[in-house]
Write an enzyme that holds these catalytic residues in place. Structure first.
Site, short mmCIF file in Angstrom:
data_model
loop_
_atom_site.label_atom_id
_atom_site.label_comp_id
_atom_site.label_asym_id
_atom_site.label_seq_id
_atom_site.Cartn_x
_atom_site.Cartn_y
_atom_site.Cartn_z
N LYS A 80 -31.25 3.91 22.89
CA LYS A 80 -31.60 4.03 21.51
C LYS A 80 -32.01 2.30 21.04
CE LYS A 80 -28.90 3.45 17.21
NZ LYS A 80 -27.49 3.84 16.76
N GLU A 140 -20.56 -0.76 6.50
CA GLU A 140 -20.07 -0.90 7.98
C GLU A 140 -19.05 -2.22 8.26
OE1 GLU A 140 -22.07 -0.87 12.44
OE2 GLU A 140 -23.49 -0.57 10.62
N GLU A 186 -36.47 7.75 5.98
CA GLU A 186 -34.96 7.33 6.32
C GLU A 186 -34.83 5.74 5.89
OE1 GLU A 186 -31.41 6.49 9.40
OE2 GLU A 186 -32.53 8.41 9.69
#
Length: 478
Positions: free
Chosen positions: A232, A281, A460
């Site tokens: 990732k 977050e 996104e």
């Protein structure tokens, strides 16, 4: 203009002078500057108004709020500043702050978290990334101890006055000027308060990288993933927004605070520049040994109706691509906390975290830290998390440096606060923008995994830019 009450002025006027005299005695004995800190309780005041009024005084400002917890802090001016560079910045920051607090003269009594000597910490995403003038004034690491700190919990406020006393400083100069300055900062709000700016129509945005070039970068990273080199990589987009008149940070913070009560609303203002945002977050919270961490990865839009919102959330929970991306984050943060010596509770299954315009996969982690660990010790183990870096960490960071071609600066870095015991809270500085007069630089990131599609990732990132665009008074199309 209504300032301090006579009782508060009299109490504070005596305490700073007495604390300064004691601090100077220690300073003369040690040959080092000593911190003097005084905290008193006040009637309720809005830290955002305190932050806004602080623009009239010279120096740095910061703001931190978790609206749904009725907790906020605002700092104006600096009593002590520490700038740091290099990979060992967290260790040096922790050691310097601990040394300053060990000898400090502190008049506080029984006060809640976030009061007394509290330092704001801000750090860049990657100290090895080449720097550009965009982030001048925001070094790899920065600790700011405010001259004045207003902390509000529920309906009660607390004012802390901090001063660094040199061995040869006359004690009667230490508290000079504070009554007028504090009266200005705490005066009653007026009609020119921090109200959201009106929407201005469609924004004129400019990508730092042309859209097609950014999408080709995403495709190249997907190839690296399929080749087995990495699992990732988080790639950021950077866009520019310009106006004829300067942006007002307080207006933006007011809108963020109202629309995102479950997020960490933050700002660090240095001169004309202000880095601000509303991050969903949490990187780490440490309070009396209790550790809380947020695992956040995998995103989808909110629906326009309850039915559509539920359908989109169900699709996100079922998405193989997003669940895999989320699992990377959970596993890496669990590994980092375990290596740091934290005793972790078993994580549960991911659930949905819904904010104003987007919903995320979310897994909370809880545990117990080792004795004498500070929040910065744990930040050093966790940053950068796979939510903003990648897996494996070192390989992902090398690809980001090579392919992204942006100066992230403090975007996606740890930003938060720490008290004199080493407790505190840091968020990941995403959903953010850097304001510089009439110019704004906005950032958004996307986690690239094996199933990523460049077009969808670009969309996104556009979705994640909307909170800051709206906060700056700019409308966006769906």
């Amino acid at each position: 203009m209504v300032g301090l009450t006579r009782e508060t002025r009299a109490t504070l006027g005596d305490l700073p002078l007495r604390s300064a005299a004691e601090a100077q005695a220690r300073a003369r004995w040690s040959g080092r500057p000593i911190l003097a800190s005084v905290t008193v309780q006040l009637p309720h005041r809005d830290p955002l108004d305190f932050f806004r009024r602080g623009a009239a005084l010279a120096g740095d400002r910061f703001f931190w709020a978790r609206p749904d917890e009725s907790f906020a802090m605002a700092g104006v001016g600096t009593a002590w500043t520490l700038a740091l560079d290099g990979a060992d910045r967290f260790e040096h920051a922790r050691a310097a702050w601990r040394a300053l607090c060990q000898e400090a003269v502190i008049q506080a009594g029984e006060v809640p978290r976030g009061t007394g000597p509290v330092v704001l910490g801000g750090f860049s995403f990657d100290p090895l990334c080449p720097r550009t003038p965009l982030w001048d004034g925001f070094p790899d690491g920065l600790l700011l101890l405010p001259r004045y700190l207003l902390t509000t919990t529920g309906e009660t406020s607390w004012l802390t006055v901090n001063t660094l006393v040199a061995p040869d400083a006359p004690p009667n100069t230490v508290s000079a000027g504070w009554p007028d300055e504090v009266a200005t900062l705490l005066s009653d709000p007026s009609s020119d308060g921090a109200q959201p700016a009106p929407a201005r129509g469609m924004p004129d945005l400019e990508d730092a990288l042309p859209p097609e070039e950014w999408k080709r970068t995403v495709a190249s990273v997907v190839q690296e993933i399929h080749a087995g080199h990495v699992q990732k990589v988080v790639l950021a987009r950077q866009v520019y927004l310009r106006r004829c008149e300067p942006f007002d940070p307080a207006h933006a913070l007011a809108r963020l605070r109202r629309r995102y009560p479950g997020c960490f609303v933050f700002a660090v203002a240095r001169g004309m520049r202000c880095f601000l945002g509303a991050s969903p977050e949490r990187l780490i919270r440490l309070e009396r040994g209790a550790v809380q961490v947020t695992c956040l990865a995998g995103s989808i839009a909110r629906g326009t109706t309850p039915e559509e919102d539920e359908r989109l959330g169900t699709a996100l929970l079922a998405s193989e691509k997003d669940r895999a991306e989320h699992a990377f984050v959970v596993q890496a943060l669990c590994d980092g906390l375990t290596e740091a010596g934290v005793e972790l509770e078993p994580p549960g299954l991911p659930r949905l975290l819904k904010v104003h315009n987007v919903q995320h996969l979310f897994t909370p982690l809880r545990g117990r830290a080792r004795e004498r660990q500070s929040v910065l010790d744990l930040v050093a183990w966790l940053h950068p998390s796979p939510a903003v870096g990648g897996v494996p960490r070192d390989v992902a960071l090398e690809l980001i440096r090579e392919r992204e071609r942006l100066d992230r600066g403090w975007y996606a870095g740890p930003l938060g606060w720490m008290d004199r015991q080493g407790d505190g809270e840091f968020a990941v500085a995403i959903r953010s923008a850097l304001l510089d007069g009439a110019a704004a630089t906005l950032f958004a990131g996307c986690g690239i995994v094996a199933g990523s599609d460049p077009e969808r990732e670009y969309a996104e990132a556009s979705l994640k830019l909307r909170p800051m665009l709206a906060a700056l008074g700019e409308e966006t199309r769906d």
